[in-house]
Each structure stands twice: as C-alpha cells, then as structure tokens.
Design an enzyme around this catalytic site. Structure first.
Site, PDB file in Angstrom:
ATOM      1  N   THR A  68      -5.820   8.854 -14.655  1.00 56.71           N
ATOM      2  CA  THR A  68      -5.591   7.781 -15.638  1.00 56.71           C
ATOM      3  C   THR A  68      -6.938   7.069 -15.849  1.00 56.71           C
ATOM      4  O   THR A  68      -7.744   7.529 -16.641  1.00 56.71           O
ATOM      5  CB  THR A  68      -4.479   6.803 -15.198  1.00 56.71           C
ATOM      6  OG1 THR A  68      -4.743   6.327 -13.883  1.00 56.71           O
ATOM      7  CG2 THR A  68      -3.124   7.480 -15.227  1.00 56.71           C
ATOM      8  N   LYS A 100      -5.336  11.323  -7.408  1.00 53.29           N
ATOM      9  CA  LYS A 100      -5.782  10.390  -8.459  1.00 53.29           C
ATOM     10  C   LYS A 100      -5.471   8.963  -8.027  1.00 53.29           C
ATOM     11  O   LYS A 100      -4.537   8.705  -7.288  1.00 53.29           O
ATOM     12  CB  LYS A 100      -5.130  10.700  -9.804  1.00 53.29           C
ATOM     13  CG  LYS A 100      -3.664  10.588  -9.865  1.00 53.29           C
ATOM     14  CD  LYS A 100      -3.009   9.384 -10.505  1.00 53.29           C
ATOM     15  CE  LYS A 100      -3.854   8.447 -11.262  1.00 53.29           C
ATOM     16  NZ  LYS A 100      -3.026   7.190 -11.565  1.00 53.29           N
ATOM     17  N   THR A 141      -0.575   3.769  -9.551  1.00 50.18           N
ATOM     18  CA  THR A 141      -0.283   4.934  -8.760  1.00 50.18           C
ATOM     19  C   THR A 141      -1.401   5.705  -8.129  1.00 50.18           C
ATOM     20  O   THR A 141      -2.364   6.073  -8.763  1.00 50.18           O
ATOM     21  CB  THR A 141       0.520   5.953  -9.574  1.00 50.18           C
ATOM     22  OG1 THR A 141       1.661   5.311 -10.040  1.00 50.18           O
ATOM     23  CG2 THR A 141       0.870   7.147  -8.754  1.00 50.18           C
ATOM     24  N   GLU A 187     -11.275   0.640  -9.088  1.00 50.93           N
ATOM     25  CA  GLU A 187     -11.757   0.045 -10.340  1.00 50.93           C
ATOM     26  C   GLU A 187     -12.948  -0.869 -10.103  1.00 50.93           C
ATOM     27  O   GLU A 187     -12.875  -1.821  -9.335  1.00 50.93           O
ATOM     28  CB  GLU A 187     -10.632  -0.712 -11.024  1.00 50.93           C
ATOM     29  CG  GLU A 187      -9.602   0.244 -11.593  1.00 50.93           C
ATOM     30  CD  GLU A 187      -8.432  -0.475 -12.200  1.00 50.93           C
ATOM     31  OE1 GLU A 187      -7.800   0.104 -13.076  1.00 50.93           O
ATOM     32  OE2 GLU A 187      -8.168  -1.622 -11.804  1.00 50.93           O
ATOM     33  N   ASN A 189      -9.171  -5.098 -15.747  1.00 49.80           N
ATOM     34  CA  ASN A 189      -7.776  -5.513 -15.622  1.00 49.80           C
ATOM     35  C   ASN A 189      -7.410  -6.764 -16.394  1.00 49.80           C
ATOM     36  O   ASN A 189      -6.237  -7.132 -16.440  1.00 49.80           O
ATOM     37  CB  ASN A 189      -7.429  -5.714 -14.143  1.00 49.80           C
ATOM     38  CG  ASN A 189      -7.330  -4.394 -13.431  1.00 49.80           C
ATOM     39  OD1 ASN A 189      -6.497  -3.572 -13.781  1.00 49.80           O
ATOM     40  ND2 ASN A 189      -8.200  -4.166 -12.464  1.00 49.80           N
ATOM     41  N   SER A 245      -9.473 -10.976 -24.482  1.00 49.42           N
ATOM     42  CA  SER A 245     -10.571 -11.937 -24.582  1.00 49.42           C
ATOM     43  C   SER A 245     -11.719 -11.333 -25.372  1.00 49.42           C
ATOM     44  O   SER A 245     -11.674 -10.199 -25.787  1.00 49.42           O
ATOM     45  CB  SER A 245     -11.031 -12.372 -23.193  1.00 49.42           C
ATOM     46  OG  SER A 245     -11.470 -11.255 -22.457  1.00 49.42           O
TER      47      SER A 245
END
Lengths: 413, 413
Positions: A158, A184, A195, A285, A408, A413
C-alpha cells in the site's frame, strides 16, 4: 503520499527461487490504485498444510474472520490478497465480499471455499467491490507460475516504499527445503490504510499443528516485536503454508513440532520472520532510522518486552532519535511508565557502545561526542540494563519524523 | 523552542483573588532560563492541611519521593517549585538537593523540613544546583504577598505557551470560600523537560484525610483523563492545600470527606481541576485542536476510559484530526486495539453532531460536508457508542502536528 523510498531500504532485493507446489499470479484490478497490480493469487497444486496468526484487534476485518474459520481445516489450496481496500468495518457487505471471493477462487482451483485464504489491505470502512477481481481469478489460476515472488510482494503493497522479500534454505535430514516469505506494511501505517500482512511458504512436509506451533513461537520475537506507531491494525495476517513437495525428494514428513529434525528449519523460519519484520519497521511511514531497543535484566522476558515496547512506542524517544539526540532522560521516562518493576538507582542505559547512564544517574565518563556519533547512524541500538533478573527482549521500531505527520495528516491542509 | 502561543489559549486569564493564609513570591534564579522567573515560594501563615497525588512512574524524581514522605505528616508550611531542572534521575545528588532546599525553606518560614513540599520541572538527568536559589528563600518569604497567583503560574512554566490559572468560589454553610489553582505542562511535553504540575489552595477548613479523598476522586476525570503524547512524566505532582482561614469567618471545620456540607465544594474542586487539566491539553506541544473523546455504553467506566485513552493516544487519530480528516476508520482501529470488550457490529461513531458510522459500518446518511465542517473547528468531539453497558468516560487530548515533532526532535537538524 510517500514518493521517496525509505533510506533504510535494502540495497538489493532477495531473489526468491520457486517453491515446488506453489504458483503465483497477479493482476491490476483497479480496486483503488491506477497503473499497478493490486490482486495476488497464490495456488497450491496439492493441498498444503497451513498455519496462521492474526491481529488481536477486537474489531477485526472480514477476511481475518474468514481465515480464522478456514484455518480450522488446516488445508490450503489458494490465497487471494487484494490491496487498496481492507474490507474492514464493512458489516454484512464485507462478509458477502469474502464469500464471493472464496467461491470464485475455489472454482478456479477446483477446491472447497474452506480451502481458500483471504487478506485485504487498504481503506477501512469502504465496501469492497470484490466483483472487480473475482472474474479474473480463473484466468490467473491458469497462468500462475512459480517464479513470481517479487510480483507477489509488489501487488500487496500500500504505502510501502519498497517490497519486502526474504528466503532461506535449510536441510531436513539431508534434503534441502526452501522457505520464502513476503510482507507489507507495519501496524496501522498509512492514510486510510491498514495492516501488516505476511505470507510464507515452504516445500517442507510438515503437518498443520506442527506448523502452527512453530509459527506461534516465531512470531513473538519477530512480527510481534515490531512497532511503528503503536496502532494495531484490524487486519494483521501472517500465514505459513507447507506444500510437502520436498517429500518426493526424500524429505521426511514431520507431524510433531518438537521433532529434533526440525531444529534447523525452526531456526531458519524464525530468522526469515525477523528479517521480514525488520524490513517492515525500516519502511515505517516517514522512517529515517531503525531503533533497536534491548532490555536486559528484567524480572521476566514478558516484563522486558513490555518495557522495550514502552521505549519503542514513546513519541518522545522516537522524536529524539529523529533529532539525533542521545536523550536518555526520555528512555528513563519510558522505563518508568511501562508499569513493570524497575529500580531507578540500578538503571544503566547504552546508546550503541556508549554507556550514557549508570546507577541511576548520568555516567560520569559519558562522552557527548561519542553518543552523538552513534545517533548519526541509520541504526540506533538502545540498550537498558535493569539489574533485577534474567529477563531480556529486543523490539524493533523507527523514528517519528515530520514526514509521518505529513503522510497521515496532510490531506486537507 | 515554541515561540507562538497556542491558538487554543484562553482569550483572557482568570483573575485569582488572594486566599487568606497563602502568600506567594517568585524569583529569577537563572537555573536554566534567562530573563524570566523560575522559582516559586508559596508559604502558609499557619500550618495548612495538605493532600497530594503523584506520577505512577516507577522512576520518580527526587522531589516526588520527598513529597510522598512529607505527605505522611499531612501539614504544610511552604511549597518550593523550580522550573528548568526536574531533579529526576540524579541519584544521591538529587536527594541532597531536595534536603538542602527543604532545610532552607523550613528555616525561612520557621517550620520543620517535613512541612515543606517540593516540585521541580525541566531537564532530566542533570544535577540540580539548589544553591542557585536556596539563598533566596529567606528573602522571598519576607516579601511574599497574597495577590501573586499569576506570577506563580508564570514561574513554573517550561515550554508552556501560556500560564494556566483557575478559580472558584463556593459556600460552605453560608460562608464563601475560594479555591485557586495553577498548573503547567502536559505529560512529558518538552525537549529535555517533563511534567504536569498543579498546585491548588483553599481557605476552607478541611482536614487532610478528607482533602486527600476529594483530591483522589477529582483527579480521575480531570488530570488523569488528559493526554498529550501518552508519555508519563517522572515528576507529575498535584498538591491541594487548605489553610482553614475561613474558619475565622464562621466556616465549619470538616474532617469527613462524606460530610454533606462538602457537596458544593467537592463539585467546585472537581470543576476547577478539569478546567486546569483541559488548559494543559490545549497547550500540548504543537497543539492546534483539542480532542474530546467520549466513550459510552462500555461494560464499565474503567473499560470506557481505557478505550477513550486508546483513541486519544493513537498517533493516527491525532494526525487525522490535525489534517481535519473525519477518519472514523482509525477510531475503529483504536477501539479494537484497546483490548476491552467491543462488538464491531454494534459500534456507532460521532464526530460532533454527525454520526459517521453505525451498526458496524459507514452510516448510509453520513454527510462528508457536515463532518468536514466539524473537523475545521478548534474543538473536536469524538463520541463512540459501544452498545454493551452503562460504562462512560471522557478523555481530553490534542492533535499531533509537525510542530510537535519539530519541538521534540529538531535540536540537531
């Protein structure tokens, strides 16, 4: 979303050999993404033994419910994974989507729907339109081939910035068997997405209960010792398949997890799982650094793990690492908040090879320059000695950067 | 560090009247900061009853250890607070610093060191040079005055962007008494700094055990229901002092916490504590929005609180709020990870007045435009109905922004 590859990505991807009895095909079904594959079909020529570990979430996805049910049979003929939609918190429609997918996959490989395993990753709460890919499964089953592990790892991504692959070979009574794995994600890692998924297969001939015992044992120090942001996905799924094809080359069929002949296999499996789990942490991330937290001298291994997780999940520890700051005061804070027994005045803390605190205070010999040199590296080992017992655990995590917040939170914005 | 004031700061600060029997003085001792006050001395003309609640950290600071010991006596004559250094994880030297400070304060007000209470906030792990301010205490005691609550709130700030003040007046059997409170910080909130501190005083005449019972009861839904980053300070300290001076105006002396005459006082005290606690959340590092998480229908209040904290601490929920994204899938995730009983298919989720999910799936009548309008406001109420029982709890938090990462991680970049 993220467009740059994590600086912690491997310099070369592992080349995974075919596993006898396993075939793979992928397709671009347009579930959410354009211009990339998002459906994986893995088929097993003969019924494979299967074991699984799933999220502890009290709100699991429909595919997790489905797999738990299928696992009772202990036999797999097909695995279908889609990315782009997690089929989580989708109610009755979610259950219908799993049933429809399983029926189509079962028809494609001439098996029972209860021999099909499913996983979905992506948006939560959006109904999954399984019709986008169920019609493709029969064709995929026909064209599936053994040498497509890299394609499989690509199709399940993803917001991963690189595919995660690992392979090991090991002998069981002189017959070499292969273990391949892909993975992943990390925890709840992505905008609207979820996930950690991992799928591992081997040609060894091992019965389902023994597979399950080894998987459960191996997941604790690997996938269950990785954290990116402390958020538990609704969809975490780890499946291990054994085709048994190596039996035709003389590999013994083993049904007892405690069988001594499995010692090397067990070690290789654990090693592969840790490899994949660390690849997941290193692709967290916004990650720029891997954090390896080791707690020693706790009253038990469970206590050590809980303290290590408190450190690895602390936003203040993670931002300090992002800032290349050997901020051991925050490590003390995290030890203190974990709730496990700790004696402030016995505590010692090391960053890499540099002892920064000892006997409950700053190490008088501590060199700020040496500690700073450790913090500039891509891997940051933090070691805490509690001095209370023999409990020890290591947890893997990554730093918390502005990029994490951007990925995230920056939609509007 | 932060230079801009939180957009959630009050438009006007509460004006705190003097409390009979309480006098205040502050000084700039240069402990860490330049050009500002960093020492607070609060004196009690006559021995005040005192109650306290402290951090649950297993690695508490030296002043926390000291206060726990002093609290056994139940009597206070002086409070000394310094900012700039937390005197935490400082070993023997830390204990010496508390003893030296208490001795100097006791001499200044002609009391026993065991009638002195201490708090320190700031850097962890650096020895506190109490000599920087112990010499000032005698002079401060002489010049202390009743009308300096704002100065007190200013002196205890670290990376707070505004001072936190609250006051209430309430009658006990017809005699009006005052409750004043100040606070600073939220959890482990700042670079190298720590601590939520709050000091509350009243002129009511209430015995120490009754004070302690009311404080313990009031802290649960207020200070213990606030989270900025889930990190527990080594130094959290909340002290409540009752001078009893109102007795001279006819206020009854009360020794039983269950005395009906305390009903209004108890309510006002709880209200003041919640006011201060919310001010702390609204000044969380980098905060742009306050998050109010209410969980209803849980199997117990404790379960509701645990689920509410899981939501309020989730980095993914907090970044979604920062991005003004009504991302209820992440709320489901957080409910699921809390470990408390939850039935996915009964769950309903509201953002403000907008129901976004019901019966385990997206609300078919959900309006994205209405939900987005809620998310653009400075206060974001998130309400989760579990549909299992009568357990209910509310937790206050703030969003997670790039500014938080910058404040806590940008030293060396």
């Amino acid at each position: 979303m993220t467009t740059t590859v994590s600086p912690l990505a491997p310099t070369a991807f592992a080349a995974l050999p075919p596993i006898e009895g396993v075939r793979i095909a992928t397709a671009a079904a347009g579930i959410k993404y354009a211009g990339r594959t998002d459906v994986l079909l893995m088929t097993f020529d003969r019924p494979a033994a299967v074991a699984g570990v799933f999220t502890t979430s009290k709100c699991p996805s429909a595919p997790v419910d489905f797999c738990r049910e299928s696992l009772r049979g202990g036999v797999a003929r097909a695995l279908v994974v889609n990315s782009g939609n997690a089929n989580a918190f989708t109610g009755r429609k979610g259950r219908e989507a799993t049933e429809m997918t399983a029926a189509a996959a079962a028809a494609a490989v001439d098996a029972s729907p209860r021999e099909v395993f499913l996983a979905s990753t992506g948006v939560i709460g959006e109904p999954l339109d399984a019709g986008k890919f169920t019609g493709l499964l029969a064709g995929l089953a026909k064209q599936a081939a053994g040498d497509r592990w890299r394609e499989a790892a690509d199709a399940i991504m993803t917001t991963d910035t690189y595919p995660k692959l690992a392979t090991r070979q090991v002998a069981i009574e002189g017959t070499v068997v292969t273990i391949n794995g892909i993975a992943k994600g990390a925890g709840m890692i992505a905008p609207d997405m979820a996930t950690m998924l991992s799928f591992v297969a081997t040609d060894a001939a091992i019965a389902a209960p023994a597979l399950q015992a080894m998987l459960t044992e191996g997941v604790a120090p690997s996938f269950n010792s990785v954290t990116v942001d402390s958020d538990t996905s609704t969809s975490d799924t780890l499946l291990l398949f054994a085709t048994g094809a190596a039996a035709r080359r003389g590999c013994p069929e083993i049904s007892d997890a405690d069988d001594d002949r499995l010692a090397d296999f067990r070690k290789a499996l654990g090693d592969l799982m840790l490899d994949l789990a660390r690849q997941v942490a290193r692709d967290g991330e916004g990650a720029r650094k891997e954090i390896q937290v080791t707690v020693e001298g706790a009253t038990s291994a469970a206590a050590a793990k809980r303290i290590a997780l408190a450190i690895a999940n602390s936003p203040l520890v993670k931002t300090a690492v992002a800032g290349e700051d050997a901020n051991w005061g925050r490590v003390v804070m995290a030890v203190g908040k974990a709730g496990e027994e700790a004696d402030r005045d016995r505590l010692a803390i090391h960053f890499g090879g540099v002892r920064v605190a000892v006997d409950g205070a700053r190490d008088p010999d501590y060199s700020e320059a040496e500690a700073s040199a450790v913090m500039r590296k891509p891997e940051i080992p933090i070691r805490v000695e509690l001095g209370l017992g023999a409990g020890c655990w290591t947890v893997y995590s990554c730093d918390l950067t502005k990029e994490y917040v951007a990925i995230n939170g920056d939609y509007r914005s």
